[in-house]
Design a protein around this motif. Structure first.
Motif, PDB file in Angstrom:
ATOM      1  N   MET A  26     -14.386  27.731  -1.060  1.00 43.66           N
ATOM      2  CA  MET A  26     -13.372  26.818  -1.584  1.00 43.66           C
ATOM      3  C   MET A  26     -12.292  27.679  -2.237  1.00 43.66           C
ATOM      4  O   MET A  26     -12.492  28.200  -3.341  1.00 43.66           O
ATOM      5  N   ALA A  27     -11.192  27.866  -1.520  1.00 42.50           N
ATOM      6  CA  ALA A  27     -10.151  28.772  -2.009  1.00 42.50           C
ATOM      7  C   ALA A  27      -8.807  28.415  -1.407  1.00 42.50           C
ATOM      8  O   ALA A  27      -8.730  27.872  -0.296  1.00 42.50           O
ATOM      9  N   LEU A  28      -7.765  28.738  -2.135  1.00 42.43           N
ATOM     10  CA  LEU A  28      -6.409  28.539  -1.643  1.00 42.43           C
ATOM     11  C   LEU A  28      -6.015  29.770  -0.839  1.00 42.43           C
ATOM     12  O   LEU A  28      -6.008  30.879  -1.352  1.00 42.43           O
ATOM     13  N   SER A  29      -5.755  29.569   0.435  1.00 43.75           N
ATOM     14  CA  SER A  29      -5.273  30.671   1.259  1.00 43.75           C
ATOM     15  C   SER A  29      -4.486  30.094   2.430  1.00 43.75           C
ATOM     16  O   SER A  29      -4.590  28.909   2.751  1.00 43.75           O
ATOM     17  N   ASP A  30      -3.699  30.950   3.058  1.00 40.86           N
ATOM     18  CA  ASP A  30      -2.850  30.504   4.158  1.00 40.86           C
ATOM     19  C   ASP A  30      -3.653  30.027   5.363  1.00 40.86           C
ATOM     20  O   ASP A  30      -3.186  29.205   6.139  1.00 40.86           O
ATOM     21  N   ASP A  31      -4.860  30.559   5.532  1.00 38.73           N
ATOM     22  CA  ASP A  31      -5.651  30.185   6.703  1.00 38.73           C
ATOM     23  C   ASP A  31      -6.761  29.181   6.384  1.00 38.73           C
ATOM     24  O   ASP A  31      -7.680  28.989   7.180  1.00 38.73           O
ATOM     25  N   GLY A  51      -9.252  30.735 -12.761  1.00 37.62           N
ATOM     26  CA  GLY A  51      -8.311  31.851 -12.859  1.00 37.62           C
ATOM     27  C   GLY A  51      -8.411  32.786 -11.668  1.00 37.62           C
ATOM     28  O   GLY A  51      -7.551  32.774 -10.805  1.00 37.62           O
ATOM     29  N   ASP A  52      -9.469  33.571 -11.601  1.00 39.30           N
ATOM     30  CA  ASP A  52      -9.607  34.567 -10.539  1.00 39.30           C
ATOM     31  C   ASP A  52     -10.030  33.961  -9.212  1.00 39.30           C
ATOM     32  O   ASP A  52      -9.745  34.515  -8.157  1.00 39.30           O
ATOM     33  N   GLY A  53     -10.731  32.861  -9.244  1.00 40.54           N
ATOM     34  CA  GLY A  53     -11.235  32.277  -8.005  1.00 40.54           C
ATOM     35  C   GLY A  53     -12.320  33.144  -7.395  1.00 40.54           C
ATOM     36  O   GLY A  53     -12.993  33.903  -8.082  1.00 40.54           O
ATOM     37  N   LEU A  54     -12.480  33.031  -6.100  1.00 43.28           N
ATOM     38  CA  LEU A  54     -13.494  33.802  -5.391  1.00 43.28           C
ATOM     39  C   LEU A  54     -13.006  35.210  -5.087  1.00 43.28           C
ATOM     40  O   LEU A  54     -11.817  35.433  -4.885  1.00 43.28           O
ATOM     41  N   SER A  55     -13.960  36.128  -4.999  1.00 45.63           N
ATOM     42  CA  SER A  55     -13.584  37.502  -4.661  1.00 45.63           C
ATOM     43  C   SER A  55     -13.151  37.559  -3.195  1.00 45.63           C
ATOM     44  O   SER A  55     -13.648  36.797  -2.358  1.00 45.63           O
ATOM     45  N   ILE A 111      -8.696  21.683  -0.856  1.00 53.54           N
ATOM     46  CA  ILE A 111      -8.562  20.248  -1.084  1.00 53.54           C
ATOM     47  C   ILE A 111      -7.065  19.941  -1.021  1.00 53.54           C
ATOM     48  O   ILE A 111      -6.293  20.498  -1.805  1.00 53.54           O
ATOM     49  N   PRO A 112      -6.643  19.093  -0.096  1.00 55.41           N
ATOM     50  CA  PRO A 112      -5.220  18.759  -0.032  1.00 55.41           C
ATOM     51  C   PRO A 112      -4.746  18.136  -1.350  1.00 55.41           C
ATOM     52  O   PRO A 112      -5.429  17.287  -1.917  1.00 55.41           O
ATOM     53  N   MET A 113      -3.601  18.584  -1.827  1.00 57.28           N
ATOM     54  CA  MET A 113      -3.062  18.141  -3.115  1.00 57.28           C
ATOM     55  C   MET A 113      -1.718  17.449  -2.915  1.00 57.28           C
ATOM     56  O   MET A 113      -1.039  17.665  -1.925  1.00 57.28           O
ATOM     57  N   GLN A 114      -1.359  16.656  -3.911  1.00 58.94           N
ATOM     58  CA  GLN A 114      -0.074  15.968  -3.908  1.00 58.94           C
ATOM     59  C   GLN A 114       0.642  16.197  -5.241  1.00 58.94           C
ATOM     60  O   GLN A 114       0.072  16.763  -6.164  1.00 58.94           O
ATOM     61  N   HIS A 115       1.862  15.739  -5.310  1.00 59.66           N
ATOM     62  CA  HIS A 115       2.676  15.781  -6.538  1.00 59.66           C
ATOM     63  C   HIS A 115       2.840  17.183  -7.106  1.00 59.66           C
ATOM     64  O   HIS A 115       2.923  17.364  -8.319  1.00 59.66           O
ATOM     65  N   GLY A 116       2.837  18.187  -6.256  1.00 58.01           N
ATOM     66  CA  GLY A 116       3.072  19.548  -6.699  1.00 58.01           C
ATOM     67  C   GLY A 116       1.899  20.211  -7.391  1.00 58.01           C
ATOM     68  O   GLY A 116       2.032  21.317  -7.908  1.00 58.01           O
ATOM     69  N   VAL A 117       0.745  19.571  -7.419  1.00 55.87           N
ATOM     70  CA  VAL A 117      -0.448  20.168  -8.025  1.00 55.87           C
ATOM     71  C   VAL A 117      -1.033  21.144  -7.016  1.00 55.87           C
ATOM     72  O   VAL A 117      -1.189  20.826  -5.842  1.00 55.87           O
ATOM     73  N   ASP A 118      -1.367  22.366  -7.473  1.00 53.02           N
ATOM     74  CA  ASP A 118      -1.881  23.348  -6.519  1.00 53.02           C
ATOM     75  C   ASP A 118      -3.403  23.457  -6.496  1.00 53.02           C
ATOM     76  O   ASP A 118      -3.977  23.892  -5.507  1.00 53.02           O
ATOM     77  N   SER A 119      -4.075  23.051  -7.591  1.00 51.26           N
ATOM     78  CA  SER A 119      -5.528  23.182  -7.605  1.00 51.26           C
ATOM     79  C   SER A 119      -6.132  22.291  -8.682  1.00 51.26           C
ATOM     80  O   SER A 119      -5.427  21.758  -9.539  1.00 51.26           O
ATOM     81  N   ALA A 138     -14.981  22.382 -11.815  1.00 54.10           N
ATOM     82  CA  ALA A 138     -15.934  21.277 -11.913  1.00 54.10           C
ATOM     83  C   ALA A 138     -15.423  20.062 -11.138  1.00 54.10           C
ATOM     84  O   ALA A 138     -16.180  19.412 -10.414  1.00 54.10           O
ATOM     85  N   ALA A 139     -14.138  19.774 -11.259  1.00 53.25           N
ATOM     86  CA  ALA A 139     -13.559  18.650 -10.524  1.00 53.25           C
ATOM     87  C   ALA A 139     -13.547  18.920  -9.023  1.00 53.25           C
ATOM     88  O   ALA A 139     -13.895  18.049  -8.221  1.00 53.25           O
ATOM     89  N   SER A 140     -13.175  20.123  -8.634  1.00 51.63           N
ATOM     90  CA  SER A 140     -13.123  20.433  -7.201  1.00 51.63           C
ATOM     91  C   SER A 140     -14.510  20.401  -6.575  1.00 51.63           C
ATOM     92  O   SER A 140     -14.663  19.975  -5.425  1.00 51.63           O
ATOM     93  N   SER A 141     -15.522  20.810  -7.319  1.00 53.02           N
ATOM     94  CA  SER A 141     -16.882  20.752  -6.759  1.00 53.02           C
ATOM     95  C   SER A 141     -17.304  19.308  -6.532  1.00 53.02           C
ATOM     96  O   SER A 141     -17.920  18.991  -5.507  1.00 53.02           O
ATOM     97  N   ALA A 142     -16.962  18.419  -7.441  1.00 56.24           N
ATOM     98  CA  ALA A 142     -17.312  17.006  -7.271  1.00 56.24           C
ATOM     99  C   ALA A 142     -16.614  16.420  -6.047  1.00 56.24           C
ATOM    100  O   ALA A 142     -17.236  15.726  -5.235  1.00 56.24           O
ATOM    101  N   VAL A 143     -15.335  16.713  -5.894  1.00 58.75           N
ATOM    102  CA  VAL A 143     -14.578  16.195  -4.751  1.00 58.75           C
ATOM    103  C   VAL A 143     -15.168  16.732  -3.446  1.00 58.75           C
ATOM    104  O   VAL A 143     -15.414  15.986  -2.492  1.00 58.75           O
ATOM    105  N   ALA A 144     -15.400  18.039  -3.383  1.00 57.72           N
ATOM    106  CA  ALA A 144     -15.897  18.661  -2.151  1.00 57.72           C
ATOM    107  C   ALA A 144     -17.303  18.186  -1.806  1.00 57.72           C
ATOM    108  O   ALA A 144     -17.595  17.870  -0.648  1.00 57.72           O
ATOM    109  N   LEU A 145     -18.180  18.130  -2.786  1.00 62.68           N
ATOM    110  CA  LEU A 145     -19.543  17.669  -2.526  1.00 62.68           C
ATOM    111  C   LEU A 145     -19.536  16.217  -2.059  1.00 62.68           C
ATOM    112  O   LEU A 145     -20.280  15.838  -1.146  1.00 62.68           O
ATOM    113  N   TRP A 146     -18.699  15.391  -2.655  1.00 61.80           N
ATOM    114  CA  TRP A 146     -18.615  13.990  -2.251  1.00 61.80           C
ATOM    115  C   TRP A 146     -18.130  13.883  -0.793  1.00 61.80           C
ATOM    116  O   TRP A 146     -18.709  13.158   0.013  1.00 61.80           O
ATOM    117  N   GLU A 147     -17.076  14.598  -0.477  1.00 60.71           N
ATOM    118  CA  GLU A 147     -16.513  14.517   0.877  1.00 60.71           C
ATOM    119  C   GLU A 147     -17.505  14.981   1.935  1.00 60.71           C
ATOM    120  O   GLU A 147     -17.529  14.451   3.046  1.00 60.71           O
TER     121      GLU A 147
END
Length: 165
Positions: free
Chosen positions: A95-100, A123-127, A140-148, A152-161
């Motif tokens: 689960m990371a922000l990257s171009d690919d 902060g650092d994210g994954l190595s 996780i696709p974001m809206q309203h200019g939010v990047d991440s 804890a919130a992202s894990s809940a969203v991803a596990l649910w999906e």
């Protein structure tokens, strides 16, 4: 680790890489329990899920969700941890922000028989080594200019999906 994630019924696991906030660790366990993840795996440098604050935030679910440590090297757990997951039949998704990265609702993720989602510290994210060893990089696709989101919130969203349906 194989005792926790290697069972015939285990299909969805969360991996916590170096999460150094007891509140986040506890919240991820609570979400994993509520959503039905089969296990949580913690890297050697991840804070202890049995620390009092983590237990309290988890509402005691650290005692309900199977968990174990993964990897042996605190500086590079994924070197031996990810191959072990592959041997158990898991597809591993960072689960990371990257171009690919692929979006969380990518149909290929839902077709995985066994899926391990790797979440990184704030902060650092994954190595980069961990991301390179994973089969997918997911966002996780974001809206309203939010990047991440908070981990804890992202894990809940991803596990649910990606839960079993």
């Amino acid at each position: 680790m194989a005792e926790v994630a290697g069972g015939d019924d285990a299909r969805l696991v969360a991996i916590l890489e170096d999460i150094r906030n007891h509140t986040n660790v506890g919240a991820i366990f609570r979400s994993a329990a509520a959503i039905g993840a089969d296990a949580v795996l913690a890297s050697p440098a991840c804070y202890d899920p049995l620390y009092r604050r983590a237990v309290r935030v988890s509402m005691g679910t650290v005692f309900q969700v199977p968990w174990a440590r993964i990897g042996t090297d605190p500086h590079d757990w994924s070197r031996d941890g990810i191959p072990e997951l592959h041997e158990l039949g898991y597809t591993v998704a960072a689960m990371a922000l990257s171009d690919d990265s692929v979006p969380l609702d990518d149909p290929r993720l839902k077709q995985c028989d066994k899926l391990a989602l790797v979440f990184g510290t704030e902060g650092d994210g994954l190595s980069p080594k961990t991301i390179a060893r994973c089969d997918y990089t997911v966002r996780i696709p974001m809206q309203h200019g939010v990047d991440s989101l908070n981990v804890a919130a992202s894990s809940a969203v991803a596990l649910w999906e990606l839960r079993r349906r």
